[in-house]
Design a protein around this motif. Sequence first.
Motif, short mmCIF file in Angstrom:
data_model
loop_
_atom_site.label_atom_id
_atom_site.label_comp_id
_atom_site.label_asym_id
_atom_site.label_seq_id
_atom_site.Cartn_x
_atom_site.Cartn_y
_atom_site.Cartn_z
N ALA A 1 8.26 7.22 -0.36
CA ALA A 1 6.86 6.81 -0.53
C ALA A 1 5.94 7.88 0.05
O ALA A 1 5.41 7.74 1.15
CB ALA A 1 6.63 5.46 0.13
N ALA B 1 4.34 -7.45 -6.01
CA ALA B 1 3.93 -6.62 -4.87
C ALA B 1 2.41 -6.51 -4.79
O ALA B 1 1.83 -6.52 -3.69
CB ALA B 1 4.56 -5.22 -4.98
N ARG B 2 1.79 -6.43 -5.93
CA ARG B 2 0.33 -6.32 -5.95
C ARG B 2 -0.33 -7.62 -5.48
O ARG B 2 -1.31 -7.59 -4.74
CB ARG B 2 -0.14 -5.94 -7.35
CG ARG B 2 -1.57 -5.51 -7.36
CD ARG B 2 -1.95 -4.79 -8.62
NE ARG B 2 -3.40 -4.61 -8.60
CZ ARG B 2 -4.13 -4.39 -9.65
NH1 ARG B 2 -3.57 -4.27 -10.84
NH2 ARG B 2 -5.43 -4.25 -9.54
N THR C 1 -2.68 4.76 -2.18
CA THR C 1 -2.16 3.45 -1.79
C THR C 1 -1.28 2.87 -2.89
O THR C 1 -0.17 2.41 -2.62
CB THR C 1 -3.33 2.49 -1.48
OG1 THR C 1 -4.04 2.99 -0.35
CG2 THR C 1 -2.84 1.08 -1.19
N SER C 2 -1.78 2.89 -4.11
CA SER C 2 -1.00 2.28 -5.20
C SER C 2 0.30 3.04 -5.42
O SER C 2 1.35 2.42 -5.65
CB SER C 2 -1.82 2.23 -6.49
OG SER C 2 -2.05 3.52 -7.01
N LYS D 1 2.09 4.81 -3.24
CA LYS D 1 3.03 4.49 -2.15
C LYS D 1 3.59 3.08 -2.28
O LYS D 1 4.78 2.86 -2.04
CB LYS D 1 2.34 4.66 -0.79
CG LYS D 1 2.12 6.10 -0.41
CD LYS D 1 1.40 6.20 0.92
CE LYS D 1 1.07 7.64 1.26
NZ LYS D 1 0.29 7.76 2.49
N GLN D 2 2.76 2.14 -2.66
CA GLN D 2 3.23 0.76 -2.82
C GLN D 2 4.28 0.67 -3.92
O GLN D 2 5.31 0.03 -3.75
CB GLN D 2 2.05 -0.18 -3.11
CG GLN D 2 1.10 -0.37 -1.96
CD GLN D 2 1.71 -1.14 -0.81
OE1 GLN D 2 2.43 -2.12 -1.01
NE2 GLN D 2 1.45 -0.70 0.40
N TRP E 1 -4.08 -0.78 -10.31
CA TRP E 1 -3.91 -0.90 -8.85
C TRP E 1 -4.57 0.30 -8.17
O TRP E 1 -5.26 0.16 -7.15
CB TRP E 1 -2.44 -1.00 -8.50
CG TRP E 1 -2.12 -1.45 -7.10
CD1 TRP E 1 -3.00 -1.54 -6.03
CD2 TRP E 1 -0.87 -1.89 -6.61
NE1 TRP E 1 -2.33 -2.00 -4.92
CE2 TRP E 1 -1.03 -2.22 -5.23
CE3 TRP E 1 0.39 -2.02 -7.17
CZ2 TRP E 1 0.02 -2.68 -4.44
CZ3 TRP E 1 1.44 -2.49 -6.39
CH2 TRP E 1 1.25 -2.81 -5.03
N PHE F 1 0.02 -7.70 -1.83
CA PHE F 1 -0.89 -6.72 -1.24
C PHE F 1 -2.29 -7.31 -1.05
O PHE F 1 -2.87 -7.19 0.02
CB PHE F 1 -0.95 -5.47 -2.14
CG PHE F 1 -1.84 -4.38 -1.63
CD1 PHE F 1 -1.38 -3.46 -0.70
CD2 PHE F 1 -3.14 -4.25 -2.10
CE1 PHE F 1 -2.20 -2.45 -0.23
CE2 PHE F 1 -3.97 -3.24 -1.64
CZ PHE F 1 -3.49 -2.34 -0.70
N SER G 1 -7.43 -0.02 -5.41
CA SER G 1 -7.05 0.25 -4.02
C SER G 1 -6.90 1.72 -3.68
O SER G 1 -6.54 2.06 -2.56
CB SER G 1 -5.72 -0.45 -3.72
OG SER G 1 -5.82 -1.84 -3.96
#
Length: 169
Positions: A109, A136-137, A96-97, A99-100, A88, A140, A92
């Motif tokens: 986060a 979640a991915r 970003t990954s 925090k996600q 991820w 996203f 990205s």
Amino acid sequence: MANAKLLQPFILRWEGGFVNDPLDRGGATNKGITIGTFRQFYGKDATVEQLKNITDEQWLHIFKSGYWNPWKADEIVNQSIANIVVDWAWASGPGTSIKQVQGVLEVVADGIVGPKTLAAINSADQRTLFADIHAARLKFVENIVRRDPTQARFLKGWKNRINDIKFEA
């Protein structure tokens, strides 16, 4: 503990060689390394030609320093969890990954993998956590297309790649 060498063939298999698709926001890319990322590591004057000729050593340096290490993935107990979070990051960006996934873990986060994030990852039920990160991915990438329909042409490939990462205990 997770091992970066086990993820490398997966990333390289999905990335292929040099492309410069005008609709791809990353621009010129080789083996998954965008020209922007290449310049972050090898100077703002690095050229597309140099990217085309990236060495295995340069690729590995970028992979480890830019993606594996920000996740502190050597400290993640389950290889499948390390694979999905680092991939991820590869797709990205690490911030970003991180925090996600921190959102999935319900920890602060802040985009930094510290002791609390690692503890939350390693103490969770690994199969459930993998499934939650996987979901979640997918959400996203669907949201990327929802915000920018020009990216729809990439959605099937993104989903195929995400779905190709399997959980192993």
